[in-house]
Write a protein that holds these residues in place. Structure first.
Motif, short mmCIF file in Angstrom:
data_model
loop_
_atom_site.label_atom_id
_atom_site.label_comp_id
_atom_site.label_asym_id
_atom_site.label_seq_id
_atom_site.Cartn_x
_atom_site.Cartn_y
_atom_site.Cartn_z
N ARG A 98 0.88 -1.18 0.00
CA ARG A 98 0.00 0.00 0.00
C ARG A 98 0.91 1.22 0.00
NH1 ARG A 98 -2.79 2.55 5.17
NH2 ARG A 98 -3.86 4.29 4.18
N LEU A 99 0.77 2.06 -1.00
CA LEU A 99 1.49 3.33 -1.05
C LEU A 99 0.53 4.40 -0.55
CD1 LEU A 99 3.87 5.18 -2.00
CD2 LEU A 99 2.72 5.27 -4.23
N TYR A 100 0.94 5.08 0.51
CA TYR A 100 0.06 6.11 1.03
C TYR A 100 0.83 7.35 1.45
CZ TYR A 100 1.36 4.30 5.68
OH TYR A 100 2.05 3.89 6.80
N HIS A 101 0.10 8.44 1.59
CA HIS A 101 0.68 9.73 1.96
C HIS A 101 0.10 10.15 3.30
CE1 HIS A 101 1.01 14.20 1.84
NE2 HIS A 101 2.23 13.86 1.48
N LEU A 102 0.98 10.49 4.23
CA LEU A 102 0.55 11.03 5.52
C LEU A 102 0.61 12.54 5.43
CD1 LEU A 102 2.23 8.83 8.26
CD2 LEU A 102 -0.14 8.83 7.50
N SER A 103 -0.50 13.17 5.71
CA SER A 103 -0.59 14.62 5.63
C SER A 103 -0.97 15.19 6.98
CB SER A 103 -1.64 15.02 4.60
OG SER A 103 -1.85 16.40 4.64
N ASP A 104 -0.33 16.29 7.33
CA ASP A 104 -0.68 16.99 8.56
C ASP A 104 -1.22 18.37 8.22
OD1 ASP A 104 -0.99 17.14 11.31
OD2 ASP A 104 0.94 18.13 11.59
N MET A 132 6.67 1.99 -6.52
CA MET A 132 7.89 2.79 -6.58
C MET A 132 7.87 3.72 -7.79
SD MET A 132 9.71 2.16 -3.91
CE MET A 132 11.36 2.72 -4.29
N ARG A 133 7.34 3.24 -8.92
CA ARG A 133 7.22 4.11 -10.11
C ARG A 133 6.25 5.26 -9.85
NH1 ARG A 133 7.89 -0.69 -13.15
NH2 ARG A 133 5.68 -1.14 -13.19
N ILE A 134 5.14 4.96 -9.23
CA ILE A 134 4.14 6.00 -8.93
C ILE A 134 4.71 7.00 -7.94
CG2 ILE A 134 1.91 6.42 -7.82
CD1 ILE A 134 1.02 3.71 -9.12
N ALA A 135 5.39 6.53 -6.92
CA ALA A 135 5.98 7.41 -5.91
C ALA A 135 7.00 8.36 -6.54
CB ALA A 135 6.63 6.59 -4.80
N GLY A 169 6.23 12.64 2.39
CA GLY A 169 5.21 12.05 3.25
C GLY A 169 4.71 10.70 2.78
N LEU A 170 5.42 10.08 1.83
CA LEU A 170 4.99 8.79 1.31
C LEU A 170 5.54 7.63 2.14
CD1 LEU A 170 5.42 9.23 -2.55
CD2 LEU A 170 3.30 9.31 -1.21
N PHE A 171 4.70 6.62 2.30
CA PHE A 171 5.07 5.41 3.02
C PHE A 171 4.59 4.21 2.24
CE2 PHE A 171 5.14 8.70 6.11
CZ PHE A 171 6.16 8.36 6.98
N LEU A 172 5.32 3.10 2.38
CA LEU A 172 4.93 1.84 1.77
C LEU A 172 4.72 0.83 2.89
CD1 LEU A 172 7.62 2.59 -0.57
CD2 LEU A 172 5.66 1.50 -1.61
N ALA A 173 3.57 0.16 2.84
CA ALA A 173 3.25 -0.84 3.85
C ALA A 173 3.09 -2.20 3.19
CB ALA A 173 1.96 -0.47 4.57
N ASP A 175 5.40 -4.83 7.50
CA ASP A 175 6.33 -3.72 7.73
C ASP A 175 5.83 -2.44 7.07
OD1 ASP A 175 8.62 -2.67 8.83
OD2 ASP A 175 9.99 -3.86 7.63
N VAL A 176 6.36 -1.32 7.55
CA VAL A 176 6.09 0.00 6.96
C VAL A 176 7.41 0.72 6.86
CG1 VAL A 176 4.95 2.23 7.27
CG2 VAL A 176 3.77 0.14 7.95
N VAL A 177 7.64 1.40 5.72
CA VAL A 177 8.88 2.14 5.54
C VAL A 177 8.56 3.42 4.76
CG1 VAL A 177 9.54 0.98 3.40
CG2 VAL A 177 11.29 1.97 4.86
N ALA A 178 9.28 4.47 5.11
CA ALA A 178 9.14 5.72 4.37
C ALA A 178 9.78 5.57 2.99
CB ALA A 178 9.81 6.86 5.13
N TYR A 179 9.12 6.10 1.98
CA TYR A 179 9.64 6.04 0.62
C TYR A 179 11.04 6.64 0.54
CZ TYR A 179 10.19 7.33 -4.29
OH TYR A 179 10.67 7.50 -5.56
N ILE A 180 11.25 7.77 1.17
CA ILE A 180 12.55 8.45 1.15
C ILE A 180 13.65 7.55 1.73
CG2 ILE A 180 13.85 10.41 2.09
CD1 ILE A 180 11.91 11.14 -0.20
N ASP A 181 13.31 6.78 2.78
CA ASP A 181 14.30 5.87 3.37
C ASP A 181 14.70 4.78 2.39
OD1 ASP A 181 14.27 7.32 5.70
OD2 ASP A 181 13.01 5.89 6.81
N LEU A 182 13.78 4.33 1.57
CA LEU A 182 14.12 3.31 0.56
C LEU A 182 15.08 3.87 -0.48
CD1 LEU A 182 10.77 1.47 -0.23
CD2 LEU A 182 12.78 0.55 0.91
N LEU A 183 14.89 5.13 -0.84
CA LEU A 183 15.75 5.75 -1.83
C LEU A 183 17.16 5.95 -1.30
CD1 LEU A 183 13.46 8.50 -3.38
CD2 LEU A 183 13.96 6.22 -4.26
N GLU A 184 17.27 6.21 -0.02
CA GLU A 184 18.59 6.49 0.58
C GLU A 184 19.41 5.23 0.81
OE1 GLU A 184 17.69 8.78 4.06
OE2 GLU A 184 17.17 10.55 2.89
N ASN A 185 18.78 4.07 0.75
CA ASN A 185 19.52 2.82 0.98
C ASN A 185 19.86 2.13 -0.28
OD1 ASN A 185 19.65 2.94 3.77
ND2 ASN A 185 17.54 2.26 3.92
#
Length: 67
Positions: free
Chosen positions: A11-17, A36-39, A49-53, A57-67
């Protein structure tokens, strides 16, 4: 994220505040590869603010890019 594969269902989702409520908006539900293509197509401020579940597990999209 634990070891996974490109066809894993995520599930690709966006957390908004923006409204102070911190709601989650689902953008896509399907394969990790497609998520990943959509993100990558989202604006940079949305990507922050994107996360993948996955089912375990849940991980921030940005964290996946940095690894």
């Amino acid at each position: 994220m634990r070891t996974t594969y490109n066809d894993a269902t995520v599930r690709l989702y966006h957390l908004s505040d923006a409204d102070g409520g911190g709601g989650a908006e689902t953008i896509f539900y399907g394969s990790l590869d497609e998520a990943m293509r959509i993100a990558a197509q989202q604006p940079e401020d949305v990507q922050d603010g994107l996360f993948l579940a996955t089912d375990n597990d849940v991980v921030a999209y940005i964290d996946l890019l940095e690894n």
